[in-house]
Write a protein that holds these residues in place. Structure first.
Motif, PDB file in Angstrom:
ATOM      1  N   SER A   1      -6.739  -0.844  -1.649  1.00  0.00           N
ATOM      2  CA  SER A   1      -6.084  -0.116  -2.727  1.00  0.00           C
ATOM      3  C   SER A   1      -6.964   0.956  -3.346  1.00  0.00           C
ATOM      4  O   SER A   1      -8.173   0.778  -3.494  1.00  0.00           O
ATOM      5  CB  SER A   1      -5.641  -1.095  -3.813  1.00  0.00           C
ATOM      6  OG  SER A   1      -4.935  -0.398  -4.813  1.00  0.00           O
ATOM      7  N   ASN A   2      -6.333   2.054  -3.720  1.00  0.00           N
ATOM      8  CA  ASN A   2      -7.026   3.136  -4.420  1.00  0.00           C
ATOM      9  C   ASN A   2      -6.874   3.009  -5.929  1.00  0.00           C
ATOM     10  O   ASN A   2      -7.301   3.888  -6.665  1.00  0.00           O
ATOM     11  CB  ASN A   2      -6.489   4.494  -3.961  1.00  0.00           C
ATOM     12  CG  ASN A   2      -6.874   4.793  -2.538  1.00  0.00           C
ATOM     13  OD1 ASN A   2      -7.948   4.404  -2.085  1.00  0.00           O
ATOM     14  ND2 ASN A   2      -6.015   5.467  -1.813  1.00  0.00           N
ATOM     15  N   CYS A   3      -6.203   1.949  -6.379  1.00  0.00           N
ATOM     16  CA  CYS A   3      -6.041   1.739  -7.812  1.00  0.00           C
ATOM     17  C   CYS A   3      -6.585   0.367  -8.179  1.00  0.00           C
ATOM     18  O   CYS A   3      -6.967  -0.419  -7.307  1.00  0.00           O
ATOM     19  CB  CYS A   3      -4.566   1.872  -8.217  1.00  0.00           C
ATOM     20  SG  CYS A   3      -3.487   0.558  -7.607  1.00  0.00           S
TER      21      CYS A   3
ATOM     22  N   ASP B   1       2.187   6.494  -6.975  1.00  0.00           N
ATOM     23  CA  ASP B   1       0.937   6.889  -7.626  1.00  0.00           C
ATOM     24  C   ASP B   1       0.563   5.878  -8.715  1.00  0.00           C
ATOM     25  O   ASP B   1       0.283   6.238  -9.860  1.00  0.00           O
ATOM     26  CB  ASP B   1       1.061   8.306  -8.199  1.00  0.00           C
ATOM     27  CG  ASP B   1      -0.285   8.901  -8.538  1.00  0.00           C
ATOM     28  OD1 ASP B   1      -1.296   8.489  -7.934  1.00  0.00           O
ATOM     29  OD2 ASP B   1      -0.336   9.761  -9.435  1.00  0.00           O
TER      30      ASP B   1
ATOM     31  N   MET C   1       0.833  -1.206   0.000  1.00  0.00           N
ATOM     32  CA  MET C   1       0.000   0.000   0.000  1.00  0.00           C
ATOM     33  C   MET C   1       0.873   1.263   0.000  1.00  0.00           C
ATOM     34  O   MET C   1       0.562   2.237  -0.683  1.00  0.00           O
ATOM     35  CB  MET C   1      -0.948  -0.003   1.198  1.00  0.00           C
ATOM     36  CG  MET C   1      -2.051  -1.054   1.113  1.00  0.00           C
ATOM     37  SD  MET C   1      -3.168  -0.885  -0.299  1.00  0.00           S
ATOM     38  CE  MET C   1      -2.333  -1.827  -1.557  1.00  0.00           C
TER      39      MET C   1
ATOM     40  N   THR D   1       1.015   4.034  -3.086  1.00  0.00           N
ATOM     41  CA  THR D   1       0.789   5.453  -2.821  1.00  0.00           C
ATOM     42  C   THR D   1       1.991   6.298  -3.248  1.00  0.00           C
ATOM     43  O   THR D   1       1.834   7.315  -3.939  1.00  0.00           O
ATOM     44  CB  THR D   1       0.493   5.675  -1.317  1.00  0.00           C
ATOM     45  OG1 THR D   1      -0.676   4.926  -0.978  1.00  0.00           O
ATOM     46  CG2 THR D   1       0.282   7.143  -0.997  1.00  0.00           C
ATOM     47  N   GLU D   2       3.187   5.886  -2.847  1.00  0.00           N
ATOM     48  CA  GLU D   2       4.400   6.658  -3.176  1.00  0.00           C
ATOM     49  C   GLU D   2       4.623   6.794  -4.677  1.00  0.00           C
ATOM     50  O   GLU D   2       5.118   7.813  -5.145  1.00  0.00           O
ATOM     51  CB  GLU D   2       5.627   6.009  -2.545  1.00  0.00           C
ATOM     52  CG  GLU D   2       5.718   6.219  -1.060  1.00  0.00           C
ATOM     53  CD  GLU D   2       6.877   5.463  -0.435  1.00  0.00           C
ATOM     54  OE1 GLU D   2       7.809   5.036  -1.153  1.00  0.00           O
ATOM     55  OE2 GLU D   2       6.839   5.278   0.800  1.00  0.00           O
TER      56      GLU D   2
END
Length: 147
Positions: free
Chosen positions: A135-137, A105, A98, A102-103
């Motif tokens: 996850s945001n992706c 993108d 995660m 994030t780092e």
């Protein structure tokens, strides 16, 4: 289908995780995307023992993690990935992945399915199930383990 530009894949050095690396590398090659290969590690045996879940290989220390990344990078290059970055993070596989997503993108995270169908995975969760929830992706769970 989106045009993926940054793809993250996790490895613990296992055969299963290398299959996920190969799949992620093939996708990265097809989209001319950056491939970020990540490896989590525990800083001490005490940290490793604190985790209840044992559905991934325990990587103890950053030297073995770097060795895993070096092997995975070679495999990714064989499949055709050109833009490869590696990342090492202390912590559980889920925490590390995660943070790397994030780092960097990332717009796609690729993981193997190890642990998802185990009893422990059903009771405590598994790396693929947990990252899919957090996850945001987009997340691709690659069929790397048959049982």
């Amino acid at each position: 289908m989106s045009n993926y530009t940054k793809i993250v894949v996790g490895t613990d050095g296992s055969k299963s995780s290398m299959l996920a690396v190969e799949r992620a590398a093939a996708i990265a090659a097809a989209f001319d995307a950056e491939l970020v290969i990540g490896c989590a590690y525990y800083e001490s045996k005490e940290d490793a023992n604190k985790t209840l879940r044992q559905d991934s290989v325990t990587v103890l220390g950053d030297d073995p993690a770097q060795e895993n990344l070096n092997k995975a990078k070679v495999e990714a290059e064989k499949v055709g990935a050109k833009k490869i970055v590696t990342a090492i993070k202390p912590g559980t596989p889920v925490e590390a992945l995660m943070a790397i997503v994030t780092e960097h993108d990332a717009d796609l995270l690729v993981v193997g399915n190890r642990g998802i169908n185990s009893l422990t995975g059903r009771l405590l969760g598994s790396v693929p199930a947990d990252v899919a929830r957090q996850s945001n992706c987009d997340v691709m769970i690659v069929h790397t383990v048959t049982s």
